[in-house]
Design an enzyme around this catalytic site. Sequence first.
Site, short mmCIF file in Angstrom:
data_model
loop_
_atom_site.label_atom_id
_atom_site.label_comp_id
_atom_site.label_asym_id
_atom_site.label_seq_id
_atom_site.Cartn_x
_atom_site.Cartn_y
_atom_site.Cartn_z
N ASP A 82 0.77 -1.27 -0.01
CA ASP A 82 -0.02 0.10 0.08
C ASP A 82 1.05 1.21 0.06
O ASP A 82 1.97 1.41 0.85
CB ASP A 82 -1.03 0.09 1.33
N ILE A 83 0.69 2.15 -0.75
CA ILE A 83 1.38 3.29 -1.17
C ILE A 83 1.41 4.20 0.14
O ILE A 83 2.17 5.11 0.48
CB ILE A 83 1.05 4.14 -2.18
N GLN B 31 -14.45 2.67 1.35
CA GLN B 31 -13.83 2.31 0.16
C GLN B 31 -13.35 3.60 -0.70
O GLN B 31 -14.26 4.48 -0.98
CB GLN B 31 -14.46 1.38 -0.75
N HIS C 61 -10.18 -5.20 -3.10
CA HIS C 61 -8.79 -5.36 -2.54
C HIS C 61 -8.99 -5.72 -0.98
O HIS C 61 -9.81 -5.16 -0.38
CB HIS C 61 -8.11 -4.22 -2.56
N PHE C 62 -8.05 -6.50 -0.77
CA PHE C 62 -7.95 -6.60 0.91
C PHE C 62 -6.64 -6.07 1.43
O PHE C 62 -5.59 -6.35 0.95
CB PHE C 62 -7.85 -8.37 0.94
N HIS C 63 -7.12 -5.63 2.62
CA HIS C 63 -5.62 -4.93 3.14
C HIS C 63 -5.09 -5.92 4.26
O HIS C 63 -5.98 -6.65 4.97
CB HIS C 63 -6.16 -3.87 4.11
P1 AMP Z 1 -9.62 1.73 0.41
O1 AMP Z 1 -10.17 2.87 1.03
O2 AMP Z 1 -10.01 0.28 1.14
O3 AMP Z 1 -10.30 1.69 -1.16
O4 AMP Z 1 -8.16 1.59 0.26
C1 AMP Z 1 -7.30 1.91 -1.11
C2 AMP Z 1 -5.97 1.91 -0.74
O5 AMP Z 1 -5.37 1.95 -1.80
C3 AMP Z 1 -5.62 2.88 0.30
O6 AMP Z 1 -5.04 2.29 1.50
C4 AMP Z 1 -4.40 3.72 -0.65
O7 AMP Z 1 -3.42 4.06 0.45
C5 AMP Z 1 -4.27 2.57 -1.39
N1 AMP Z 1 -3.49 3.29 -2.80
C6 AMP Z 1 -3.94 4.11 -3.44
N2 AMP Z 1 -3.26 4.27 -4.53
C7 AMP Z 1 -2.33 3.37 -4.38
C8 AMP Z 1 -1.32 2.99 -5.34
N3 AMP Z 1 -0.99 3.63 -6.62
N4 AMP Z 1 -0.35 1.94 -4.92
C9 AMP Z 1 -0.61 1.21 -3.80
N5 AMP Z 1 -1.59 1.72 -3.06
C10 AMP Z 1 -2.51 2.51 -3.51
#
Ligand code: AMP
Length: 140
Positions: free
Chosen positions: A33-34, A96, A102-104
Amino acid sequence: MSYDRNNVFARILRGELPCHKVCEDEHTLAFMDIMPQTPGHTLVIPRREARDLFELAPDALAATILTTQRVAQAVRQAFAPPGVMIAQFNGAAAGQTVFHLHFHVIPRYDGESLVLHGAKMGDSAVLAGYAERIRACLDR
Ligand code: AMP
């Protein structure tokens, strides 16, 4: 709402945007995760287009949760946290922000609260190091 083929994870899957890859197979991709909420925060996504949990066919969902378990095991080995949180949000109201399922996978430590969701960009070199550390622990 329909699936947006230009969402950030679709673009990562097509190789149009970079990521710090942990592993991939025919059905799934895992990467850092970025904006990590704790060190080691990793994401697991299906290759198939799906906005959320409700849109993914059972076979692809099964593959995604199996990769999530595999990655979580490696994260646990790599960072030795006392806890590992698996989180998944459906819809903006649930938190979201990227509309590709996606799964964290988030290491958790006693008494340590999470950095705010998607708040602070991680250092690219540090994330690359974490990805390497997790990769070294896959299937051990
Ligand atoms: P969600 O709020 O569950 O949709 O989480 C989206 C996640 O994606 C967040 O934790 C962001 O930090 C992550 N994210 C957004 N853009 C990127 C990217 N380019 N590479 C990796 N993670 C990302």
